[in-house]
Design a protein around this motif. Structure first.
Motif, short mmCIF file in Angstrom:
data_model
loop_
_atom_site.label_atom_id
_atom_site.label_comp_id
_atom_site.label_asym_id
_atom_site.label_seq_id
_atom_site.Cartn_x
_atom_site.Cartn_y
_atom_site.Cartn_z
N MET A 189 0.20 -0.90 0.31
CA MET A 189 0.18 0.04 0.39
C MET A 189 1.04 1.33 -0.02
O MET A 189 1.60 1.43 0.88
N THR A 190 0.20 2.40 -0.65
CA THR A 190 1.23 3.00 -0.98
C THR A 190 0.10 4.85 -0.71
O THR A 190 -1.03 4.34 -0.95
N VAL A 191 0.91 5.47 0.70
CA VAL A 191 0.14 6.44 0.66
C VAL A 191 0.53 8.18 0.33
O VAL A 191 2.31 7.92 0.58
N GLN A 192 -0.01 8.65 -0.10
CA GLN A 192 0.60 10.43 0.06
C GLN A 192 0.71 11.16 0.64
O GLN A 192 -0.66 11.47 1.50
N VAL A 193 1.57 11.74 1.64
CA VAL A 193 1.33 12.74 3.04
C VAL A 193 2.02 14.21 2.13
O VAL A 193 3.13 14.39 1.46
N LEU A 194 0.87 15.03 2.16
CA LEU A 194 0.82 16.79 1.97
C LEU A 194 1.84 17.08 2.68
O LEU A 194 0.58 16.82 4.39
N GLN A 239 5.27 3.68 2.78
CA GLN A 239 4.23 2.70 2.41
C GLN A 239 4.19 1.77 4.35
O GLN A 239 4.83 1.36 4.69
N PRO A 240 3.33 2.31 4.44
CA PRO A 240 3.29 1.86 5.81
C PRO A 240 2.88 0.18 5.93
O PRO A 240 1.70 -0.58 5.03
N ASP A 241 2.99 0.07 7.05
CA ASP A 241 2.36 -1.26 7.24
C ASP A 241 1.29 -1.57 7.91
O ASP A 241 1.13 -3.18 8.22
N GLY A 242 0.52 -0.74 8.30
CA GLY A 242 -0.84 -1.02 8.56
C GLY A 242 -1.96 -0.07 7.51
O GLY A 242 -1.47 0.37 6.53
N THR A 278 -6.53 4.19 3.37
CA THR A 278 -6.63 2.62 1.69
C THR A 278 -5.28 3.28 0.64
O THR A 278 -5.02 5.06 1.49
N ASP A 279 -4.74 2.02 0.24
CA ASP A 279 -4.20 2.14 -0.98
C ASP A 279 -4.35 3.92 -1.60
O ASP A 279 -5.54 3.78 -2.15
N GLY A 280 -3.18 3.99 -2.49
CA GLY A 280 -3.52 5.94 -2.29
C GLY A 280 -4.37 7.39 -1.51
O GLY A 280 -4.08 7.96 -2.39
#
Length: 93
Positions: A1-6, A24-27, A79-81
């Motif tokens: 899973m990849t998350v954008q932090v702004l 890419q968090p573990d959870g 969630t992813d994205g």
């Protein structure tokens, strides 16, 4: 899973000048995202969370535009994205 932090400019300096971070968090919770952020940028994370791990009172965090204070706090699903936006409160007069 990849998350954008702004991040706003006021916090970007604590992340090497980056205003957009890809993690890419573990959870799948906000706590997991902030843990991943702390692993990469510990000084930045200390500005976001206090010594107990709680989001600081004068920091606003949004997941996909929703204020996490009303969406489950650190348990807010991510969630992813997803986009996680961190905004310190501005005060003054």
């Amino acid at each position: 899973m990849t998350v954008q932090v702004l991040l706003p400019g006021a916090l970007a300096g604590l992340a090497g000048g980056a205003r957009h971070l890809e993690l890419q968090p573990d959870g799948g919770t906000l706590a997991d995202v902030l843990d991943a952020l702390a692993a990469e940028h510990p000084v930045l994370c200390r500005r976001i969370r206090d010594e107990t791990g709680t989001v600081r009172r004068f920091v606003n965090v949004y997941v996909d535009g929703e204020d996490v204070r009303y969406a489950g706090g650190l348990r807010t699903p991510v969630t992813d994205g997803a986009e996680v936006q961190v905004l310190p409160s501005v005060a003054g007069g």
